[in-house]
Design a protein around this motif. Structure first.
Motif, mmCIF file in Angstrom:
data_model
loop_
_atom_site.group_PDB
_atom_site.id
_atom_site.type_symbol
_atom_site.label_atom_id
_atom_site.label_comp_id
_atom_site.label_asym_id
_atom_site.label_seq_id
_atom_site.Cartn_x
_atom_site.Cartn_y
_atom_site.Cartn_z
ATOM 1 N N LEU A 1 0.813 -1.254 0.253
ATOM 2 C CA LEU A 1 -0.024 -0.154 0.116
ATOM 3 C C LEU A 1 0.925 1.298 -0.075
ATOM 4 N N VAL A 2 0.430 2.078 -0.898
ATOM 5 C CA VAL A 2 1.523 3.337 -0.968
ATOM 6 C C VAL A 2 0.307 4.495 -0.924
ATOM 7 N N ILE A 3 0.643 5.342 0.350
ATOM 8 C CA ILE A 3 -0.191 6.344 0.636
ATOM 9 C C ILE A 3 0.496 7.954 0.429
ATOM 10 N N THR A 4 -0.107 8.785 -0.349
ATOM 11 C CA THR A 4 0.741 9.963 -0.592
ATOM 12 C C THR A 4 -0.081 11.108 -0.044
ATOM 13 N N PHE A 5 0.464 11.762 0.828
ATOM 14 C CA PHE A 5 -0.213 13.193 1.602
ATOM 15 C C PHE A 5 0.291 14.219 0.864
ATOM 16 N N GLY A 6 -0.273 15.158 0.692
ATOM 17 C CA GLY A 6 -0.159 16.518 0.294
ATOM 18 C C GLY A 6 -1.478 17.498 0.467
ATOM 19 N N LEU A 7 -0.902 18.762 0.965
ATOM 20 C CA LEU A 7 -1.868 19.728 1.081
ATOM 21 C C LEU A 7 -1.525 21.017 0.643
ATOM 22 N N THR A 8 -2.036 22.013 0.025
ATOM 23 C CA THR A 8 -1.773 23.308 -0.369
ATOM 24 C C THR A 8 -2.974 24.181 -0.237
ATOM 25 N N ILE A 9 -2.711 24.876 0.381
ATOM 26 C CA ILE A 9 -3.650 26.254 0.472
ATOM 27 C C ILE A 9 -3.446 27.644 -0.124
ATOM 28 N N LYS A 10 -4.273 28.164 -0.812
ATOM 29 C CA LYS A 10 -4.126 29.420 -1.484
ATOM 30 C C LYS A 10 -5.173 30.274 -1.108
ATOM 31 N N ILE A 11 -4.731 31.410 -0.478
ATOM 32 C CA ILE A 11 -5.608 32.351 0.158
ATOM 33 C C ILE A 11 -5.496 33.557 -0.598
ATOM 34 N N THR A 12 -6.603 34.124 -1.403
ATOM 35 C CA THR A 12 -6.598 35.445 -2.295
ATOM 36 C C THR A 12 -7.295 36.355 -1.629
ATOM 37 N N ILE A 13 -7.390 37.633 -2.243
ATOM 38 C CA ILE A 13 -8.325 38.727 -1.943
ATOM 39 C C ILE A 13 -9.718 38.156 -2.180
ATOM 40 N N ALA A 14 -9.999 37.574 -3.204
ATOM 41 C CA ALA A 14 -11.591 37.267 -3.842
ATOM 42 C C ALA A 14 -11.821 35.997 -2.774
ATOM 43 N N SER A 15 -11.152 35.162 -2.105
ATOM 44 C CA SER A 15 -11.532 34.096 -1.272
ATOM 45 C C SER A 15 -11.738 34.908 -0.114
ATOM 46 N N ILE A 16 -11.247 35.762 0.535
ATOM 47 C CA ILE A 16 -11.625 36.691 1.534
ATOM 48 C C ILE A 16 -12.782 37.523 1.527
ATOM 49 N N ALA A 17 -12.817 37.888 0.519
ATOM 50 C CA ALA A 17 -14.277 38.553 0.117
ATOM 51 C C ALA A 17 -15.462 37.538 0.052
ATOM 52 N N GLY A 18 -15.276 36.249 -0.275
ATOM 53 C CA GLY A 18 -16.258 35.243 -0.226
ATOM 54 C C GLY A 18 -16.550 35.009 1.190
ATOM 55 N N ILE A 19 -15.514 34.932 1.963
ATOM 56 C CA ILE A 19 -15.689 34.739 3.260
ATOM 57 C C ILE A 19 -16.761 35.671 3.899
ATOM 58 N N PHE A 20 -16.433 37.070 3.884
ATOM 59 C CA PHE A 20 -17.160 38.104 4.322
ATOM 60 C C PHE A 20 -18.707 37.973 3.923
ATOM 61 N N ILE A 21 -18.668 37.753 2.505
ATOM 62 C CA ILE A 21 -20.210 37.858 1.938
ATOM 63 C C ILE A 21 -20.935 36.333 2.564
ATOM 64 N N ALA A 22 -20.267 35.345 2.912
ATOM 65 C CA ALA A 22 -20.868 34.087 3.297
ATOM 66 C C ALA A 22 -21.241 34.482 4.785
ATOM 67 N N VAL A 23 -20.453 35.012 5.464
ATOM 68 C CA VAL A 23 -20.603 35.446 7.110
ATOM 69 C C VAL A 23 -22.117 36.566 6.863
ATOM 70 N N PHE A 24 -22.152 37.576 5.953
ATOM 71 C CA PHE A 24 -23.287 38.494 5.830
ATOM 72 C C PHE A 24 -24.292 37.496 5.499
ATOM 73 N N VAL A 25 -24.374 36.807 4.468
ATOM 74 C CA VAL A 25 -25.601 35.894 4.213
ATOM 75 C C VAL A 25 -25.939 35.036 5.391
ATOM 76 N N TYR A 26 -25.104 34.569 6.281
ATOM 77 C CA TYR A 26 -25.681 33.571 7.466
ATOM 78 C C TYR A 26 -26.186 34.678 8.297
ATOM 79 N N LYS A 27 -25.787 36.019 8.686
ATOM 80 C CA LYS A 27 -26.493 36.849 9.563
ATOM 81 C C LYS A 27 -27.833 37.104 9.128
ATOM 82 N N ILE A 28 -28.079 37.157 7.809
ATOM 83 C CA ILE A 28 -29.345 37.685 7.165
ATOM 84 C C ILE A 28 -30.266 36.580 7.509
ATOM 85 N N LEU A 29 -29.857 35.384 7.229
ATOM 86 C CA LEU A 29 -30.966 34.138 7.163
ATOM 87 C C LEU A 29 -30.993 33.706 8.518
#
Length: 86
Positions: free
Chosen positions: A58-86
């Motif tokens: 058995l061969v297991i490969t582990f890998g993880l890369t996270i890319k944080i951009t300004i657009a994804s941060i804006a998406g987080i703010f919009i998601a929190v705003f939508v959550y508060k409205i609902l």
């Protein structure tokens, strides 16, 4: 009006995940547009080379890369705003 007890943390998690994915997608789409290219500005971190665990049969490969951009941060703010409205 719904109270704070009615809100579910799973819905917040799913909204945040959707905001991150849609924000990253929009950032990738706008990277070649001159006046919107700043939306794709960000930082990537994680494992540059995946870690391979060879157990013989058995061969297991582990890998993880996270890319944080300004657009994804804006998406987080919009998601929190939508959550508060609902």
């Amino acid at each position: 009006m719904r109270g704070a007890k009615d809100k579910n943390l799973w819905s917040l998690f799913l909204l945040l995940l959707a905001g991150i994915v849609l924000g990253g997608f929009l950032g990738t789409l706008t990277q070649n547009v001159s006046f919107l290219s700043w939306l794709n500005y960000g930082q990537a971190f994680g494992l540059a080379n995946p870690v391979v665990l060879n157990l013989g049969i058995l061969v297991i490969t582990f890998g993880l890369t996270i890319k944080i951009t300004i657009a994804s941060i804006a998406g987080i703010f919009i998601a929190v705003f939508v959550y508060k409205i609902l």
